[in-house]
Design an enzyme around this catalytic site. Structure first.
Site, mmCIF file in Angstrom:
data_model
loop_
_atom_site.group_PDB
_atom_site.id
_atom_site.type_symbol
_atom_site.label_atom_id
_atom_site.label_comp_id
_atom_site.label_asym_id
_atom_site.label_seq_id
_atom_site.Cartn_x
_atom_site.Cartn_y
_atom_site.Cartn_z
ATOM 1 N N GLU A 290 65.033 58.833 64.585
ATOM 2 C CA GLU A 290 66.205 57.950 64.650
ATOM 3 C C GLU A 290 66.883 57.817 63.287
ATOM 4 O O GLU A 290 67.082 56.724 62.770
ATOM 5 C CB GLU A 290 65.807 56.586 65.221
ATOM 6 C CG GLU A 290 65.241 56.720 66.632
ATOM 7 C CD GLU A 290 64.899 55.394 67.302
ATOM 8 O OE1 GLU A 290 64.627 54.420 66.586
ATOM 9 O OE2 GLU A 290 64.910 55.356 68.556
ATOM 10 N N ASP A 369 59.437 54.477 75.165
ATOM 11 C CA ASP A 369 59.769 53.396 74.252
ATOM 12 C C ASP A 369 59.638 52.020 74.904
ATOM 13 O O ASP A 369 60.652 51.375 75.182
ATOM 14 C CB ASP A 369 61.203 53.602 73.745
ATOM 15 C CG ASP A 369 61.521 52.708 72.564
ATOM 16 O OD1 ASP A 369 60.595 52.085 72.028
ATOM 17 O OD2 ASP A 369 62.703 52.642 72.179
ATOM 18 N N GLU A 397 61.858 43.573 73.798
ATOM 19 C CA GLU A 397 63.105 44.334 73.777
ATOM 20 C C GLU A 397 63.567 44.760 75.167
ATOM 21 O O GLU A 397 64.710 44.546 75.543
ATOM 22 C CB GLU A 397 62.936 45.567 72.871
ATOM 23 C CG GLU A 397 64.170 46.455 72.857
ATOM 24 C CD GLU A 397 64.043 47.625 71.882
ATOM 25 O OE1 GLU A 397 62.999 47.752 71.223
ATOM 26 O OE2 GLU A 397 65.004 48.403 71.796
HETATM 27 C C1 BDP Z 1 63.016 51.156 69.629
HETATM 28 C C2 BDP Z 1 64.004 50.194 69.094
HETATM 29 C C3 BDP Z 1 64.460 50.514 67.719
HETATM 30 C C4 BDP Z 1 63.270 50.788 66.835
HETATM 31 C C5 BDP Z 1 62.459 51.887 67.422
HETATM 32 C C6 BDP Z 1 61.174 52.151 66.668
HETATM 33 O O1 BDP Z 1 65.106 50.147 69.982
HETATM 34 O O2 BDP Z 1 65.218 49.426 67.274
HETATM 35 O O3 BDP Z 1 63.649 51.084 65.551
HETATM 36 O O4 BDP Z 1 62.069 51.551 68.712
HETATM 37 O O5 BDP Z 1 60.118 51.846 67.216
HETATM 38 O O6 BDP Z 1 62.322 50.478 70.629
HETATM 39 O O7 BDP Z 1 61.191 52.672 65.572
#
Ligand code: BDP
Length: 684
Positions: A290, A369, A397
């Site tokens: 990411e 996730d 989340e």
């Molecule tokens: C996701 C989230 C994001 C996090 C990412 C992570 O949406 O904000 O940075 O995981 O775990 O669930 O790095």
């Protein structure tokens, strides 16, 4: 403020209900050892007893006299401890474990351990017993944690915001500085230590420019102050780091892990951290994920990247916790090999055995996730020669953002009890992550915290149960979700039977309720992009995040089979691979994660996929409404301040559940053209 003390509020026990011996024991605390954590233990015990019974215990070092609570280490010179615990018991206790025994002959309740942290955990255990009304007249127990590492990850940014935080702003950072309010941080440390947490990473895994500065002189003295607070509670402090720090703050032109100048830079900066914080825990790293930098930029792999940091930390006894949440978020799904679910396994399985022994891989519970339902990550069991911890998300989340009630312990229990078919046998995930199956040096749990500066810590008061449950489960994976819920309710709301029964029931059913009105049968992701709250059927369907449901007029679901799909099912071992591969044998709740099926496909439950979608959504709304109603039965019985906080959230949940239901049912009705057999109203 109602809720601030959380499970450490220790509601006053009515004097008529206190038997004399109970109070007798608590009138005197005998402890002689010096040291910060012993001081914490004495203060916590005193405070707990005061709020439970309204008496302030005397503290003394003298073991003379009858009836007291005493604590100490086995070698610490406390005679009562030496007399109570013989060599046989001592030999069964690991460094953070403890024993508690009511020693009638010597007139004491004794808490013995081999370390100060063990003593502190024992003190919190005794308080839990007192606070839940257990008899203490014949105690004889030994407790050792199942997991060595029991960690919390804060996703807090220095500007005071919290990534995926639903309970206010950060308690650690205000206005681009580290907070001066150490009281609040201390109160958090108390909550964490009371449930056995022993490590915390205090900043977001997404380390941006400003957060990178935490490693510099500008912030280190204040980071050290935070470490001081946590140290008094037996909790080690970690920092999330930016892999490109040598460039961002070191003035180098590269962060290549094999470049000697880069390696030197990390060694120097690490040594500096240890000068400020001698027991610093180590680094937590999100790399090549990411948009975060990582070793891929230099053609290196994640063993190269993590081993470089491990070498810098090794002389100081520190560890690297390296996250396996690595996938390409910029590619649409073009061929089977780019299925996001495959990514962690594809990246890390080939590296098994190449990591230094102070590297730990942190693996999310599922391959995607933190969805409400996912299969277990196939990496568990597949990595044989690598330390690993499991990562859960306490912050909700994708499970209602602490506006909806969703007690997550039942979900975590399912993950932990999953049988991996590894090693030719059938070890469960919990035995893999505790390190026992493959004899690993490190293992345990990590989880993203759900707290912020809201007065009650978690926004939704009942979301406190998730933090509580996480710690209890990390300590003892055998505890049931029900037992944990019951403990938490008793400590938080008191022991009234009706209150305990009601709230416990609400907690236990809440995950299934939430699941029933959101994305169906394991398909996930039907949420609004970015903030992830509320329904959005195609929100992620045509984007590059790799999160699709493939609904069309014929059917829905993701073909992850080996035969015709992405091959993800083949990452599992033995029977698991076969079970997920087969549309007949795949469990209903994960069907759409593994298979693309027609709407008329008949589930094991006997109904078609489309009818299941309608039924579960209508039903989910009803059950959400029932939660609100059930709670209203507690009006006037539970503390009013607590009552109101929850009532308001449950109202929102019920309304919002209806929105979910309308949107999902309408969508699938339009796609499929198949009517609800029961003729209920679908807004088409
Ligand atoms: C996701 C989230 C994001 C996090 C990412 C992570 O949406 O904000 O940075 O995981 O775990 O669930 O790095």
């Amino acid at each position: 403020v109602a809720g601030y003390n959380a499970w450490l509020g220790f509601n006053r026990v009515e004097s008529s209900k206190i038997s004399n011996p109970y109070v007798d024991w608590c009138g005197r605390i005998v402890a002689a050892e010096k040291g910060e954590i012993f001081g914490t233990a004495a203060a916590e015990l005193t405070r707990g007893i005061e709020s439970l019974f309204g008496i302030r215990p005397l503290t003394s070092e003298s073991t003379e006299g009858f009836r007291c609570i005493t604590f100490g280490t086995f070698e610490g010179g406390n005679e009562l401890i030496s007399r109570t615990f013989g060599a046989e018991i001592r030999s069964t206790i690991v460094p953070e474990g403890y024993a508690i025994k009511t020693n009638a002959a010597d007139g004491c309740i004794a808490i013995g351990a081999s370390t100060a942290s063990g003593v502190l955990y024992g003190v919190f255990h005794l308080l839990r017993l007192l606070g839940t009304g257990c008899s203490v007249d014949k105690l004889e127990l030994v407790e050792n944690p199942n997991n060595g590492l029991r960690m919390i990850n804060q996703w807090d940014n220095i500007d005071g915001s919290i990534e995926r935080g639903y309970a206010g702003e950060s308690i650690f950072y205000v206005n681009n500085e580290i907070t001066m309010n150490m009281e609040r941080v201390r109160d958090y440390a108390r909550l964490l230590a009371s449930i056995g947490i022993n490590a915390i990473a205090i900043n977001n895994v997404n380390v941006h420019k400003y957060e990178t500065m935490l490693l510099t002189d500008k912030f280190l003295p204040d980071v050290a102050k935070l470490a001081d607070v946590f140290r008094a509670y037996g909790i080690k402090l970690f920092l999330s780091i930016n892999f490109a720090s040598p460039i961002e703050i070191g003035g180098l032109s590269t962060a290549d892990p094999l470049d000697p100048t880069v390696r030197n830079w990390w060694s120097r900066i690490t040594a500096k951290i240890y000068t400020a914080i001698s027991d610093f825990g180590g680094f937590l790293v999100k790399a090549d994920s990411e948009n975060r930098p990582g070793p891929f930029t230099y053609g290196r792999d994640h063993a190269d990247g993590s081993n470089m940091l491990a070498e810098a930390l090794q002389p100081h006894g520190g560890i690297v916790i390296w996250r396996c949440f690595v996938y390409n978020c910029k590619q649409d799904w073009r061929d089977r090999s780019t299925d996001r679910a495959r990514a962690a396994f594809d990246h890390f399985k080939p590296l098994d055995g190449r990591f230094h022994d102070n590297v730990i891989l942190q693996i999310k519970n599922g391959p995607m996730d933190f969805q409400v339902r996912e299969p277990v990550s196939p990496l568990f069991g597949a990595l044989e020669a690598t330390n690993q911890v499991i990562e859960f998300q306490i912050t909700q989340e994708y499970t209602g953002q602490q506006r909806h009630l969703c007690y997550l312990v039942p979900q975590w229990k399912e993950v932990l009890d999953f049988q991996t078919h590894a090693k030719g046998g059938n070890p469960s995930v919990k035995r893999i992550v505790d390190g026992s199956v493959y004899g690993r040096r490190f293992g345990g749990f990590a989880a993203v915290s759900n707290i912020g500066n809201d007065a009650n810590w978690t926004g939704h008061l009942l979301a406190q149960a998730n933090l509580y449950g996480y710690g209890r489960l990390a300590w003892n994976t055998e505890l049931s979700a029900e037992a944990i819920a019951e403990e938490w309710v008793r400590l938080t709301f008191g022991g009234d039977d009706r209150v305990v029964r009601t709230i416990k029931g609400m907690l236990i059913h809440s995950w299934s309720i939430y699941e029933s009105y959101t994305a169906p049968l394991g398909v996930g992701w039907m949420v609004n992009p970015d903030h992830h709250y509320g329904p959005n059927v195609d929100g992620y369907e045509y984007s590059k995040w790799g999160t699709y449901h493939f609904a069309d007029c014929r059917g829905v679901g993701v073909d992850r089979t080996v035969k015709t799909g992405t091959g993800y099912a083949g990452q599992y071992m033995g029977d698991n691979a076969a079970r997920y591969e087969s549309v007949e044998n795949c469990p209903d709740e994960l069907l759409l994660f593994f298979h693309h099926v027609p709407y008329t496909h008949v589930l094991h439950s006997g109904v078609t996929v489309i009818q299941h979608i309608y039924d579960s959504h209508f039903n989910g709304v009803e059950r959400a409404e029932q939660l609100e109603e059930t709670w209203s039965g507690l009006a006037g019985i539970v503390n009013e301040g607590l009552y109101e906080q929850v009532a308001e959230r449950l109202k929102e949940q019920a309304e919002h559940a209806r929105e979910w239901c309308d949107m999902i049912n309408t969508y699938f009705y339009r796609k499929s053209g198949i009517a609800d057999q029961l003729g209920r109203k679908i807004y088409s």
